[in-house]
Write an enzyme that holds these catalytic residues in place. Structure first.
Site, PDB file in Angstrom:
ATOM      1  CE  LYS A   1       2.122  -9.133  34.153  1.00 54.37           C
ATOM      2  NZ  LYS A   1       2.792  -9.769  32.971  1.00 54.37           N
TER       3      LYS A   1
ATOM      4  CD  GLU B   1       8.189   5.258  33.244  1.00 47.40           C
ATOM      5  OE1 GLU B   1       7.669   5.659  32.176  1.00 47.40           O
ATOM      6  OE2 GLU B   1       9.037   4.377  33.309  1.00 47.40           O
TER       7      GLU B   1
ATOM      8  CB  CYS C   1       8.231   5.430  28.306  1.00 49.22           C
ATOM      9  SG  CYS C   1       9.566   5.467  29.520  1.00 49.22           S
TER      10      CYS C   1
ATOM     11  CD  GLU D   1       4.280   5.459  24.784  1.00 50.86           C
ATOM     12  OE1 GLU D   1       5.370   5.669  25.350  1.00 50.86           O
ATOM     13  OE2 GLU D   1       3.313   4.910  25.333  1.00 50.86           O
TER      14      GLU D   1
END
Length: 502
Positions: free
Chosen positions: A193, A269, A303, A400
């Site tokens: 996906k 991750e 990231c 983040e």
């Protein structure tokens, strides 16, 4: 305050790619979603609709899993020799390179990524990642066991089965092949996906996979939303493992769904808030360039972005001054323009999220050194932003942001730098800038993160394992370690002729 060069949408005319594939890819065929529903994928340069893409949901995931399950249980791919899998994967890689221009343009159009970098890095590296794991396909071996009793034992490393792969929008091509390549080498089948923001290149890769000779049912791509198609993958009883890259919040949901269904293993991750620690002995000009790259590359949508920059007090003032000056030369604009260094944020939601965090920084008392606002007349462009006087407990230093926002902080001692760098719930990456090898080694051993870069940043390599500590997840991508999550170990034991077990 520095003035960023902001071109916005430049108005230049570029030949945009033709959108060829917008339907689900299941069992070797493109098809509409069972519901008939579609969703719009948008051009972040101006918010225009690129195409309507099939909106897969649970029923479509069921169909894709059935195809993958049949291809694994009865098909050729898991039973094919590693040598033969290697040949097909090599052909797949060649086809990617043959379509490099079009694929790079799709990711630029869909995700705002720089075309120049897509052509030079993302697409060629995807092909080379496939080749790397193709080379491993016929080298997956078990071991002979020296058992303490009169028994003969050995292990087999077998493909785990059907893999569910959920990839993010910031590196749609890179993350597709970071996950798919080792899964193919291991002999798995899969349901993929892609992110709803960037579905177009994944569908194109499914088309190329079939042209390369990968059997029907081995690669299935279900486009759709995380809350429907993604959730169905994570909770599906016939999926044997899930590999996910994305936010920590969604990673937790994936893990919960996997545990509540068939207790499938997951590889996660997740998010990061990576520190870049710059010591007094560093070359200041080099450190400034490195820090700028570490946070503004890919518009901060990465990231491992070096979003927390700790600078030792002896060079702090000089570093701040030169960072502000360097911001003047950073060009924000149309990702199809080769002179541009930063394109638009991926969509309106991410654009607004980043701007909201910038307002948090101002309200919490940080000093806005440069940037801090949107730029251009249309599209989701944000000026590269630097804050000084940032405290470790501020939101901009804890959360983040996933955008071009740097938090600059001063430190005195090595011990202070280590303590503050580790003062985060994340542990994905870190950078160290120093000429002192002993200092670099000491700090590298002390930082709790999955990868440490010394006097460099974003030094990724397909042969170097990558993954997180703490709430940045677990499991490793890249390197031969990445094969482990797509394999399981079977032990086989037989008695020797004179064994008392006979």
């Amino acid at each position: 305050m520095a003035e960023t060069q902001c071109n916005g949408s430049s108005g230049k005319q570029f030949k945009l790619p033709e959108i060829k594939f917008t339907k689900l890819f299941i069992n070797g065929e493109f098809m509409d979603a069972i519901s008939g529903k579609t969703f719009e994928t948008m051009d972040p340069r101006g918010g225009d609709v690129i195409a309507k893409v099939a909106a897969g949901d649970k029923d479509d995931v069921d169909l894709a899993v059935k195809a993958a399950r049949d291809a694994f249980d009865h098909g050729k791919w898991p039973r094919m020799s590693g040598f033969d899998r290697r040949k097909i994967m090599m052909k797949f890689a060649d086809l990617i390179e043959e379509n490099l221009e079009e694929l790079a343009a799709l990711d630029s159009l869909d995700g705002g990524k720089l075309l120049t970098l897509g052509k030079a890095i993302d697409i060629p590296e995807a092909a080379n990642t496939l080749r790397y794991y193709a080379g491993a396909a016929d080298k997956i071996h078990g071991e002979t066991l020296k058992m303490s009793r009169a028994m003969h034992g050995y292990t087999l490393r077998e493909p785990i089965g059907v893999a569910g792969i959920i990839i993010p929008w910031n590196f749609p091509t890179t993350m597709f092949f970071v996950k798919v390549s080792p899964a193919l080498a291991a002999g798995c089948t899969m349901v993929i996906k892609p992110a709803e923001q960037t579905p177009l290149s994944a569908l194109y890769y499914a088309h190329l996979a079939k042209l390369a000779g990968i059997p029907d049912g081995v690669i299935n791509v279900v486009t759709g939303f995380g809350s429907t198609a993604g959730a169905a993958i994570a909770s599906h009883m016939d999926i044997d493992m899930v590999a996910f890259t994305g936010s920590t919040e969604v990673g937790r949901l994936v893990m919960e769904a996997a545990a509540k269904s068939n207790l499938k293993p997951v590889s996660l991750e997740l998010g990061g808030k990576s520190p870049l620690i710059i010591f007094d002995d560093a070359d200041v000009d080099m450190a400034v360039d490195l820090a700028r790259l570490a946070i503004f590359f890919n518009k901060g949508e990465i990231c491992v972005a070096g979003s927390r920059v700790y600078v030792q007090e002896g060079i702090y003032d000089e570093f701040v001054k030169k960072s502000a000056e360097k911001a003047k030369s950073w060009v924000v604009g149309d990702p199809f323009d080769p002179s541009v260094q930063q394109g638009p944020q991926v969509d309106k939601k991410q654009f607004e999220k980043v701007l909201k965090y910038i307002e948090h920084g101002k309200s919490e008392g940080a000093t806005l050194l440069t940037g801090g606002k949107s730029c251009g007349e249309k599209g989701y462009y944000i000026e590269p932003t630097i804050f000084t006087d940032v405290e470790d407990d501020m939101l901009i230093a804890q959360d983040e942001i996933f955008g071009p926002v740097m938090s600059l902080m001063k430190f005195k001692t090595v011990e202070e730098a280590i303590e503050r760098a580790n003062k985060t719930r994340y542990g994905l990456a870190a950078g160290i800038v120093t000429k002192d090898l002993n200092l670099a080694n000491r700090v590298s051993r002390s930082i709790r993160a999955g990868i440490i870069w010394v006097n460099c940043y974003f030094a990724f390599d397909r042969d170097c394992p990558f993954g997180g500590y703490k709430m940045s997840g677990f499991g490793r991508d890249n390197g031969l370690h990445a094969l482990d999550k797509y394999l399981q170990i079977k032990s086989v034991v037989t008695p020797l002729y004179d064994s008392p077990w006979l």
